[in-house]
Design a protein around this motif. Sequence first.
Motif, PDB file in Angstrom:
ATOM      1  N   ILE A 110     -33.757 -69.716  -1.961  1.00  0.00           N
ATOM      2  CA  ILE A 110     -33.211 -70.341  -0.749  1.00  0.00           C
ATOM      3  C   ILE A 110     -31.709 -70.501  -0.975  1.00  0.00           C
ATOM      4  CG2 ILE A 110     -33.347 -72.313   0.810  1.00  0.00           C
ATOM      5  CD1 ILE A 110     -36.069 -72.954  -0.597  1.00  0.00           C
ATOM      6  N   GLN A 137     -32.882 -72.702   7.869  1.00  0.00           N
ATOM      7  CA  GLN A 137     -33.245 -72.954   6.481  1.00  0.00           C
ATOM      8  C   GLN A 137     -34.766 -73.005   6.320  1.00  0.00           C
ATOM      9  OE1 GLN A 137     -32.155 -72.126   3.851  1.00  0.00           O
ATOM     10  NE2 GLN A 137     -30.646 -73.642   3.149  1.00  0.00           N
ATOM     11  N   VAL A 168     -36.919 -70.809   3.859  1.00  0.00           N
ATOM     12  CA  VAL A 168     -37.938 -71.347   2.952  1.00  0.00           C
ATOM     13  C   VAL A 168     -39.240 -70.561   3.126  1.00  0.00           C
ATOM     14  CG1 VAL A 168     -39.383 -73.370   2.435  1.00  0.00           C
ATOM     15  CG2 VAL A 168     -36.929 -73.656   2.862  1.00  0.00           C
ATOM     16  N   ALA A 174     -33.458 -72.864  -5.346  1.00  0.00           N
ATOM     17  CA  ALA A 174     -32.694 -73.258  -4.150  1.00  0.00           C
ATOM     18  C   ALA A 174     -31.255 -73.544  -4.558  1.00  0.00           C
ATOM     19  CB  ALA A 174     -33.334 -74.488  -3.510  1.00  0.00           C
ATOM     20  N   PRO A 183     -29.409 -76.081  -0.938  1.00  0.00           N
ATOM     21  CA  PRO A 183     -30.204 -75.799   0.270  1.00  0.00           C
ATOM     22  C   PRO A 183     -29.831 -76.664   1.466  1.00  0.00           C
ATOM     23  CG  PRO A 183     -31.517 -77.017  -1.312  1.00  0.00           C
ATOM     24  CD  PRO A 183     -30.248 -76.674  -2.010  1.00  0.00           C
TER      25      PRO A 183
END
Lengths: 774, 230
Positions: free
Chosen positions: B89, B149, B153, B166, B169
Amino acid sequence: MSAVWTAAWAAVRRRVLQTIVIGIVVLASTATIVMALGLLESAAAPFDRAFATQQGAHLSAAFDPTKTSADQLKQAAGQTVSAGPFPQATVDTSASQVFLGTLTVAGRADPGGPVDRLTIWRGRWATAPGEIVLNRTPGGEGGNNLGFEISIPGRPKLTVVGFAHSVTGSADAWVTPDQVNALQPTALQMLYRFPDAGTAAKVAEGQKSVTTGIPEGALLGTLSHLTVKDKATSELGVFIPFLMIFGILGLVVAVLIVANVVSGAVVAGFRHIGMLKALGFTPGQVMAVYLVMISIPAVLGCVLGTVAGNFFAKPIVQDAVEGFGVTELSFAPWVNAVALLGMPALVVSAALVPALRARGLPAAQAISAGTTTHTGRALRIQRWLTTTPLPRSVSLGLGVPFARAGRSALTLASVVLGVMTVTLAAGLTMSVTAYDSAVRPSYDDRVEVLAGRPPGLPVMRTPEMGEPPNATLSDADDEKMLRSLPGTDAVLAVSQLETEVAGGTQNATIFFYRGDTGKLGPRVLTGHWPDGPGQVVAPSRFLNQRGLQVGDTITVQANENRTELKIVGVVLTNNEDEIFADWSALNVLAPGTRAHSYQVRFTSGTVRETFTAAIAKGDPGLRVMPPRDGSSSTGVIIVSASVTLTLVLGLVAALGVFNTVVLNARERRRDLGMLKSIGMTPRQVTVMLVTSMGVLGVLGGLAGVPLGVAAHQLVVPAMAHAAQSDAVDVLMQVYHAPALALLALAGVVIAVLGALVPARGAARLSIATVLHNE
Amino acid sequence: MNNDAVVEITDLRKEYSDSIALNGVSLTVRAGEAVAVMGPSGSGKSTLLNMIAGLDRPTSGSVVVHGTDLGALDETGLALFRRRGIGMIFQFFNLLDDLSALDNVALAAQLTGTPAGQARKRALELFGELGIENRKNIYPARLSGGERQRVAVARALMNRPALLLADEPTGALDSRSGEQVMDLLLDLNQIGQTLLLVTHDERLATRCASRVIEVVDGRIAREQSVERVS
């Protein structure tokens, strides 16, 4: 240093790859344009160029030396630019071992002078007694080896020391003034250039002015440059359509690529433009920065391209126009001027349109405009592609061209033109090859056997042949012997006669055939092969030059015998002065004449050397000719120029693809990084980017092939027409399904070649750098 | 090697021409753990993440992820490892603008050879779990930051990776969207997903991670277990 220059120079240094790409593309395009313009210029007036280079004579005149003198002639010429008088002799070479016909030989101390400056293209000028220089077109057909001798009984032996070319055609050969006296000159040659000689009336006016005061009857004959030009352009005009189509294609491809590269570079720099605005640059300054940034590699590429164009293109153009007698080629100043001034202007124009758009954009918008635009259609296509069972790297690649429709369209256009060029060049090569093999078969499966001297002509000899042919058997026995040899498949007996064709200025050679004409005679295009004494077949050039057609009757005369021959068909041969008749017609025109040669086709598996030895054993007086070279110099020029031009234009088209992939990869750096971060392999990235251009290659191939075929169907008849021939089937019907399929692949080849290097570069992109450089 | 270690880093060093990004880092992340890597800008925390993801190669030392020594893999091997071994991410989402949200997510499965229909079915399940099923046909440009986002994910989870990485993030999100993403990561960890995140955000670290590692000048300066703040 101004802020504009500082910013522009910094941008150039920061964008090394883009700068190099622009420089290379402009270089290649400029070189192509120099070549294209050079071709167009050369094609436009080849005779005029050669004539101007040599200061050709507007009028060549022969005077009787018994009625006028050299002083009189010079005095009559007055202020008119002239050369001569040169003593002029007529030399009949039919008795020489090397037959060159009847030569008009002039005595000249040197090849230069104010008129008719001869081009010595092999060997040197004749400077001593016993030396002769022959007038031949550079690259023309026939042996061009120096050192052979012309020996005529009662005349001095002459050794060929050079080959020169006179566009005016003032003489067939030249010797020193002293030497010509030994050849018993019968005329004095004067060559004139007039201030105005554009029309026949003006030439006649000039002639009147330079012959005033010359005794009546002293003028034996004249030759106007207009007559020479008519003949030269009809013989060599075959090149003009060919040169023009390649010249135009080169221009269009170069312009398209430059427009694509430069506008792409400007669009890719929108974000940079926005940042400059944010720093306080005025819109005008921003635009100036961008134009300077583009101009630096463009100007450099343009200068180098002009130099390269002159260096590399001249030999190609030289090859193409050599047949016109142009040996010292120099492009007109305007060609280089157009390249040096026109290309930067084109580049700046191409940059100006997007730069003006950027100039008007607010800074924030310009910054965000640096990313790929997405139209509804592009998104719909991409969505549809995701539903196909294609590998994801392929389906993603197929969608790429739709994101930048304008750029893709320009790239596609250059690929189309590249494929069109390849298709046209391949077609021309196939046409020339097919025509050559039809009219000049290499005779891999047959031998030509000489039996003796044709009536009224010298015997044909080659150094390999040894003694001249002199058949020991009768005509009938020779034919019977040849037919009886193991391996003989077909035999054709041949004889020939030089005849006058009534009502015309040109004579014709009639070939009389006996035997297996269906297997070994020329191919009949229309009508039928002569099957009676009063019939003849002729090539289309013979008919077109004389305004004849099948069904017409011609009257021919050989010595005292005259007969009428009905044209019953058109045959596929090249020589406009050769026609073909049945053996029965020979019995009317020259009764009792034997065959002077035979063509014998042997069966597959027969060894030529064994077969030749058997012929020599059967009749020791027969001589077997060495195998023929089936190619023609014109064909070789067309094929080699086609191949070279195709490679250059294909390379330029591939450069266009290269640039598009560089721009696409630059714009999609983040996407590529993301795809790699979720597991796309370098190979898949390469496949994706190559596929994105491959689709343009496929489309380019599908569109380019029909266009190339159409261009071929236009150019070839024009070339045939220029050669006063017909666009026969072997010239026109050269594209077959397998060849077309292969040619369509040329688009894919151009696209893949252009895309592979930048695609592999993109595949090696550092993901970490890309994804964290936001 | 520790049997339940998902990541095992030994004496990792990364040098650039003019600097040292990592200088002798050793670290183990066990299955089910949520580890936050914090530190000032330029401390080397993103470089550390790149090494674990196989996006960059160390100068020396080793990185073993789920039993795979990344140093032994070539570029293609690393790509295949990233497909199945990890999910990533990013701060700026890195979605493909010309694919719809659903196609962006399905793409990750399709790269592994999963047929398009099956990939989209799995993506739809994730959209449902993440509460964005009504955004599946929207293109990234029309999604909010938080939605983007979430899509990212979903893409990271598509191939059920052993490790979710991540990088900042919530760095590009407003506070509300940031909260939602934090909740999402916490939920994922609570159902067993191993998580390693790089962040400046102390709230994110203390809320989602069970262990916080602070990197300073390319070295691990401090390491502490934390009580998650709900």
